[in-house]
Scaffold this active site. Structure first.
Site, PDB file in Angstrom:
ATOM      1  N   CYS A  65      57.841 -22.418 -15.646  1.00 40.93           N
ATOM      2  CA  CYS A  65      58.210 -22.030 -17.058  1.00 40.93           C
ATOM      3  C   CYS A  65      58.589 -20.424 -17.383  1.00 40.93           C
ATOM      4  O   CYS A  65      57.878 -19.734 -16.644  1.00 40.93           O
ATOM      5  CB  CYS A  65      56.913 -22.518 -17.826  1.00 40.93           C
ATOM      6  N   CYS A  71      52.538 -16.511 -22.068  1.00 39.61           N
ATOM      7  CA  CYS A  71      51.491 -17.337 -22.599  1.00 39.61           C
ATOM      8  C   CYS A  71      50.351 -17.808 -22.035  1.00 39.61           C
ATOM      9  O   CYS A  71      50.165 -18.125 -20.916  1.00 39.61           O
ATOM     10  CB  CYS A  71      52.407 -18.789 -22.729  1.00 39.61           C
ATOM     11  N   CYS A 148      57.843 -26.199 -22.994  1.00 36.94           N
ATOM     12  CA  CYS A 148      56.723 -26.224 -22.465  1.00 36.94           C
ATOM     13  C   CYS A 148      56.698 -27.384 -21.388  1.00 36.94           C
ATOM     14  O   CYS A 148      56.713 -28.792 -21.706  1.00 36.94           O
ATOM     15  CB  CYS A 148      55.610 -26.677 -23.313  1.00 36.94           C
ATOM     16  N   GLN A 248      42.305 -39.417 -24.449  1.00 33.74           N
ATOM     17  CA  GLN A 248      42.797 -38.551 -23.278  1.00 33.74           C
ATOM     18  C   GLN A 248      44.008 -37.993 -23.315  1.00 33.74           C
ATOM     19  O   GLN A 248      45.190 -38.335 -23.744  1.00 33.74           O
ATOM     20  CB  GLN A 248      42.530 -39.754 -22.297  1.00 33.74           C
ATOM     21  N   ASP A 346      30.703 -40.396 -21.812  1.00 36.99           N
ATOM     22  CA  ASP A 346      31.691 -39.351 -21.678  1.00 36.99           C
ATOM     23  C   ASP A 346      31.328 -38.324 -22.828  1.00 36.99           C
ATOM     24  O   ASP A 346      32.386 -38.396 -23.861  1.00 36.99           O
ATOM     25  CB  ASP A 346      32.975 -40.333 -22.122  1.00 36.99           C
ATOM     26  N   CYS A 372      34.333 -33.597 -18.929  1.00 45.08           N
ATOM     27  CA  CYS A 372      35.459 -32.526 -18.873  1.00 45.08           C
ATOM     28  C   CYS A 372      34.897 -31.076 -18.538  1.00 45.08           C
ATOM     29  O   CYS A 372      35.816 -30.055 -18.772  1.00 45.08           O
ATOM     30  CB  CYS A 372      36.341 -32.381 -20.080  1.00 45.08           C
TER      31      CYS A 372
END
Length: 415
Positions: A65, A71, A148, A248, A346, A372
């Site tokens: 990118c 970024c 992106c 998700q 979760d 996560c």
């Protein structure tokens, strides 16, 4: 006089920054790899700005990118895929080791380019319009985005329209957050930080949403335009996503997570789905088992309940019950859990230690833990292990390509 120094990078930290040993202590520099000699400018507090790669690593590749290093969205575009996978595998290993846990760690399930179906952008109003993009690493400066490579094409294509929405809806020097989600019926945009709604602004935002072809536009928590309900497909169940609702990040990642959990729970007939959200796991297992879905967000559970009532009979789903409950403050007790054959949990990044401690007291034979955050996963896993569970295996799933973020699925069984 400059204080620039040449240093050798000896390791990578958990955030992807390279670590160099100096007489003043460890120095952390971004966008480098172990074994490289680099020129860096110390910034204080152990941080440094990368100035030049003097001796590159053979694992260094060209970034995908044009915005990389400006970024702050990506930390590891410069790393070869095999090194990157090894680094992410190591994040899990280090988190488990810190809690004294040893188990099999499966190979990383990787993420693909153009797969992120939800992304959050920052925007600010300028003299000529608006700047929309991601924040520069470690700053509040917004890097304007032209592309992106992480997001699905329909999100990338709407970037100019999002900037136009920010132009009409922000005051000078104010900042807004735009959560964009790709759904079956189009893009869902959820904006916070914009100007207070009034009649003219509602009209302007409605025109902008129509011109962009958005399914829905929400502004500071209020729906201002809805062409179609933004529906998501959860294992064949179409659920209308509430404004700002969780999903998700990638469809492939969701499929990997549900597959791993399905393999873990086997033929369980009574399942507790904790931190259920809109029903990612409840929908996946309701064809074969009764499910009790527990979640703190009323809107998420209401969306799941409506979908189950409307489509459940035609899909042949077994009963799905829902319970709104803040599991961080009021976890399900061991006595409430003992009627279930399996638990799926979760939680958010902060983990679920109070709930894990109650599960540890229960007789439930199998627990599938999705997280996560490997660090809080390991903390909660320690509580389960101390309560008599065995961590059978753990699988890392990458839904956050080129970032330090990582999903894991751990399978716990009572011997």
């Amino acid at each position: 006089m400059t204080n620039d120094i040449d240093v050798e990078i000896v390791a990578l930290g958990a955030q992807g920054d390279g670590v160099a040993e100096t007489p003043d202590g460890p120095l952390y520099a971004p966008y480098v790899l172990p074994g490289e000699t680099v020129r860096a400018r110390p910034l204080g507090e152990g941080r440094a700005e990368l100035l030049k790669i003097i001796t590159p690593s053979p694992k260094r590749i060209a970034a995908a990118c044009r915005h990389f290093t400006r970024c702050g969205g990506c930390a590891m575009q410069h790393a070869a895929p095999d090194f990157y996978a090894e680094w992410k595998h190591g994040l899990v290993s280090a988190a488990l080791k810190a809690r004294g846990i040893e188990t099999e760690i499966a190979p990383l399930i990787g993420a693909n380019l153009k797969s992120r179906r939800r992304a959050t952008f920052a925007a600010t109003r300028t003299k000529s319009g608006a700047t929309l993009g991601y924040y520069m690493q470690g700053t509040h400066n917004i890097v304007p985005l032209v592309e992106c490579p992480l997001v699905v094409p329909e999100i990338e294509a709407v970037l100019p329209a999002l900037a136009s929405i920010a132009t009409c809806g922000l005051s000078r020097r104010s900042r807004a957050s735009l959560l964009v989600t790709s759904t079956i019926n189009g893009l869902d945009v959820y904006v916070t930080g914009g100007k207070p709604l009034d009649g003219p602004l509602r009209a302007d935002l409605g025109r902008e949403a129509s011109a962009a072809g958005l399914a829905r536009l929400s502004w500071n928590g209020e729906i201002v335009a809805e062409r179609l309900p933004p529906e998501i497909n959860l294992s064949g169940l179409r659920v209308a996503l509430p404004p700002g609702g969780f999903l998700q990040p990638t469809a492939e990642g969701e499929a990997a997570l549900t597959g791993l959990v399905r393999n873990a729970i086997g033929k369980a007939k009574r399942i507790a789905d904790l931190y259920a959200g809109c029903g990612t796991f409840a929908a996946a297992f309701a064809r074969d088992a009764t499910v009790h879905a527990v979640e703190g967000e009323k809107c998420a559970l209401a969306a799941l309940d409506r979908a189950i009532r409307a489509q459940g009979p035609a899909l042949g789903l077994k009963p799905v019950t829902t319970e709104t409950r803040d599991l961080a403050r009021r976890p399900l007790l061991a006595s409430e859990l003992e009627k279930f054959d399996a638990i799926v949990i979760d939680p958010p990044r902060s983990g679920a230690l109070p709930q894990a401690e109650e599960i540890a007291k229960s007789p439930v034979p199998v627990v599938a833990s999705v997280s996560c955050n490997p660090a809080t996963f390991a903390r909660d896993a320690r509580a389960l292990i101390d309560g008599g569970y065995r961590l059978e295996r753990i699988t890392p799933v990458d839904q956050f390509l080129w970032s330090p973020h990582l999903e894991v699925v751990g399978v716990f069984r009572r011997d």
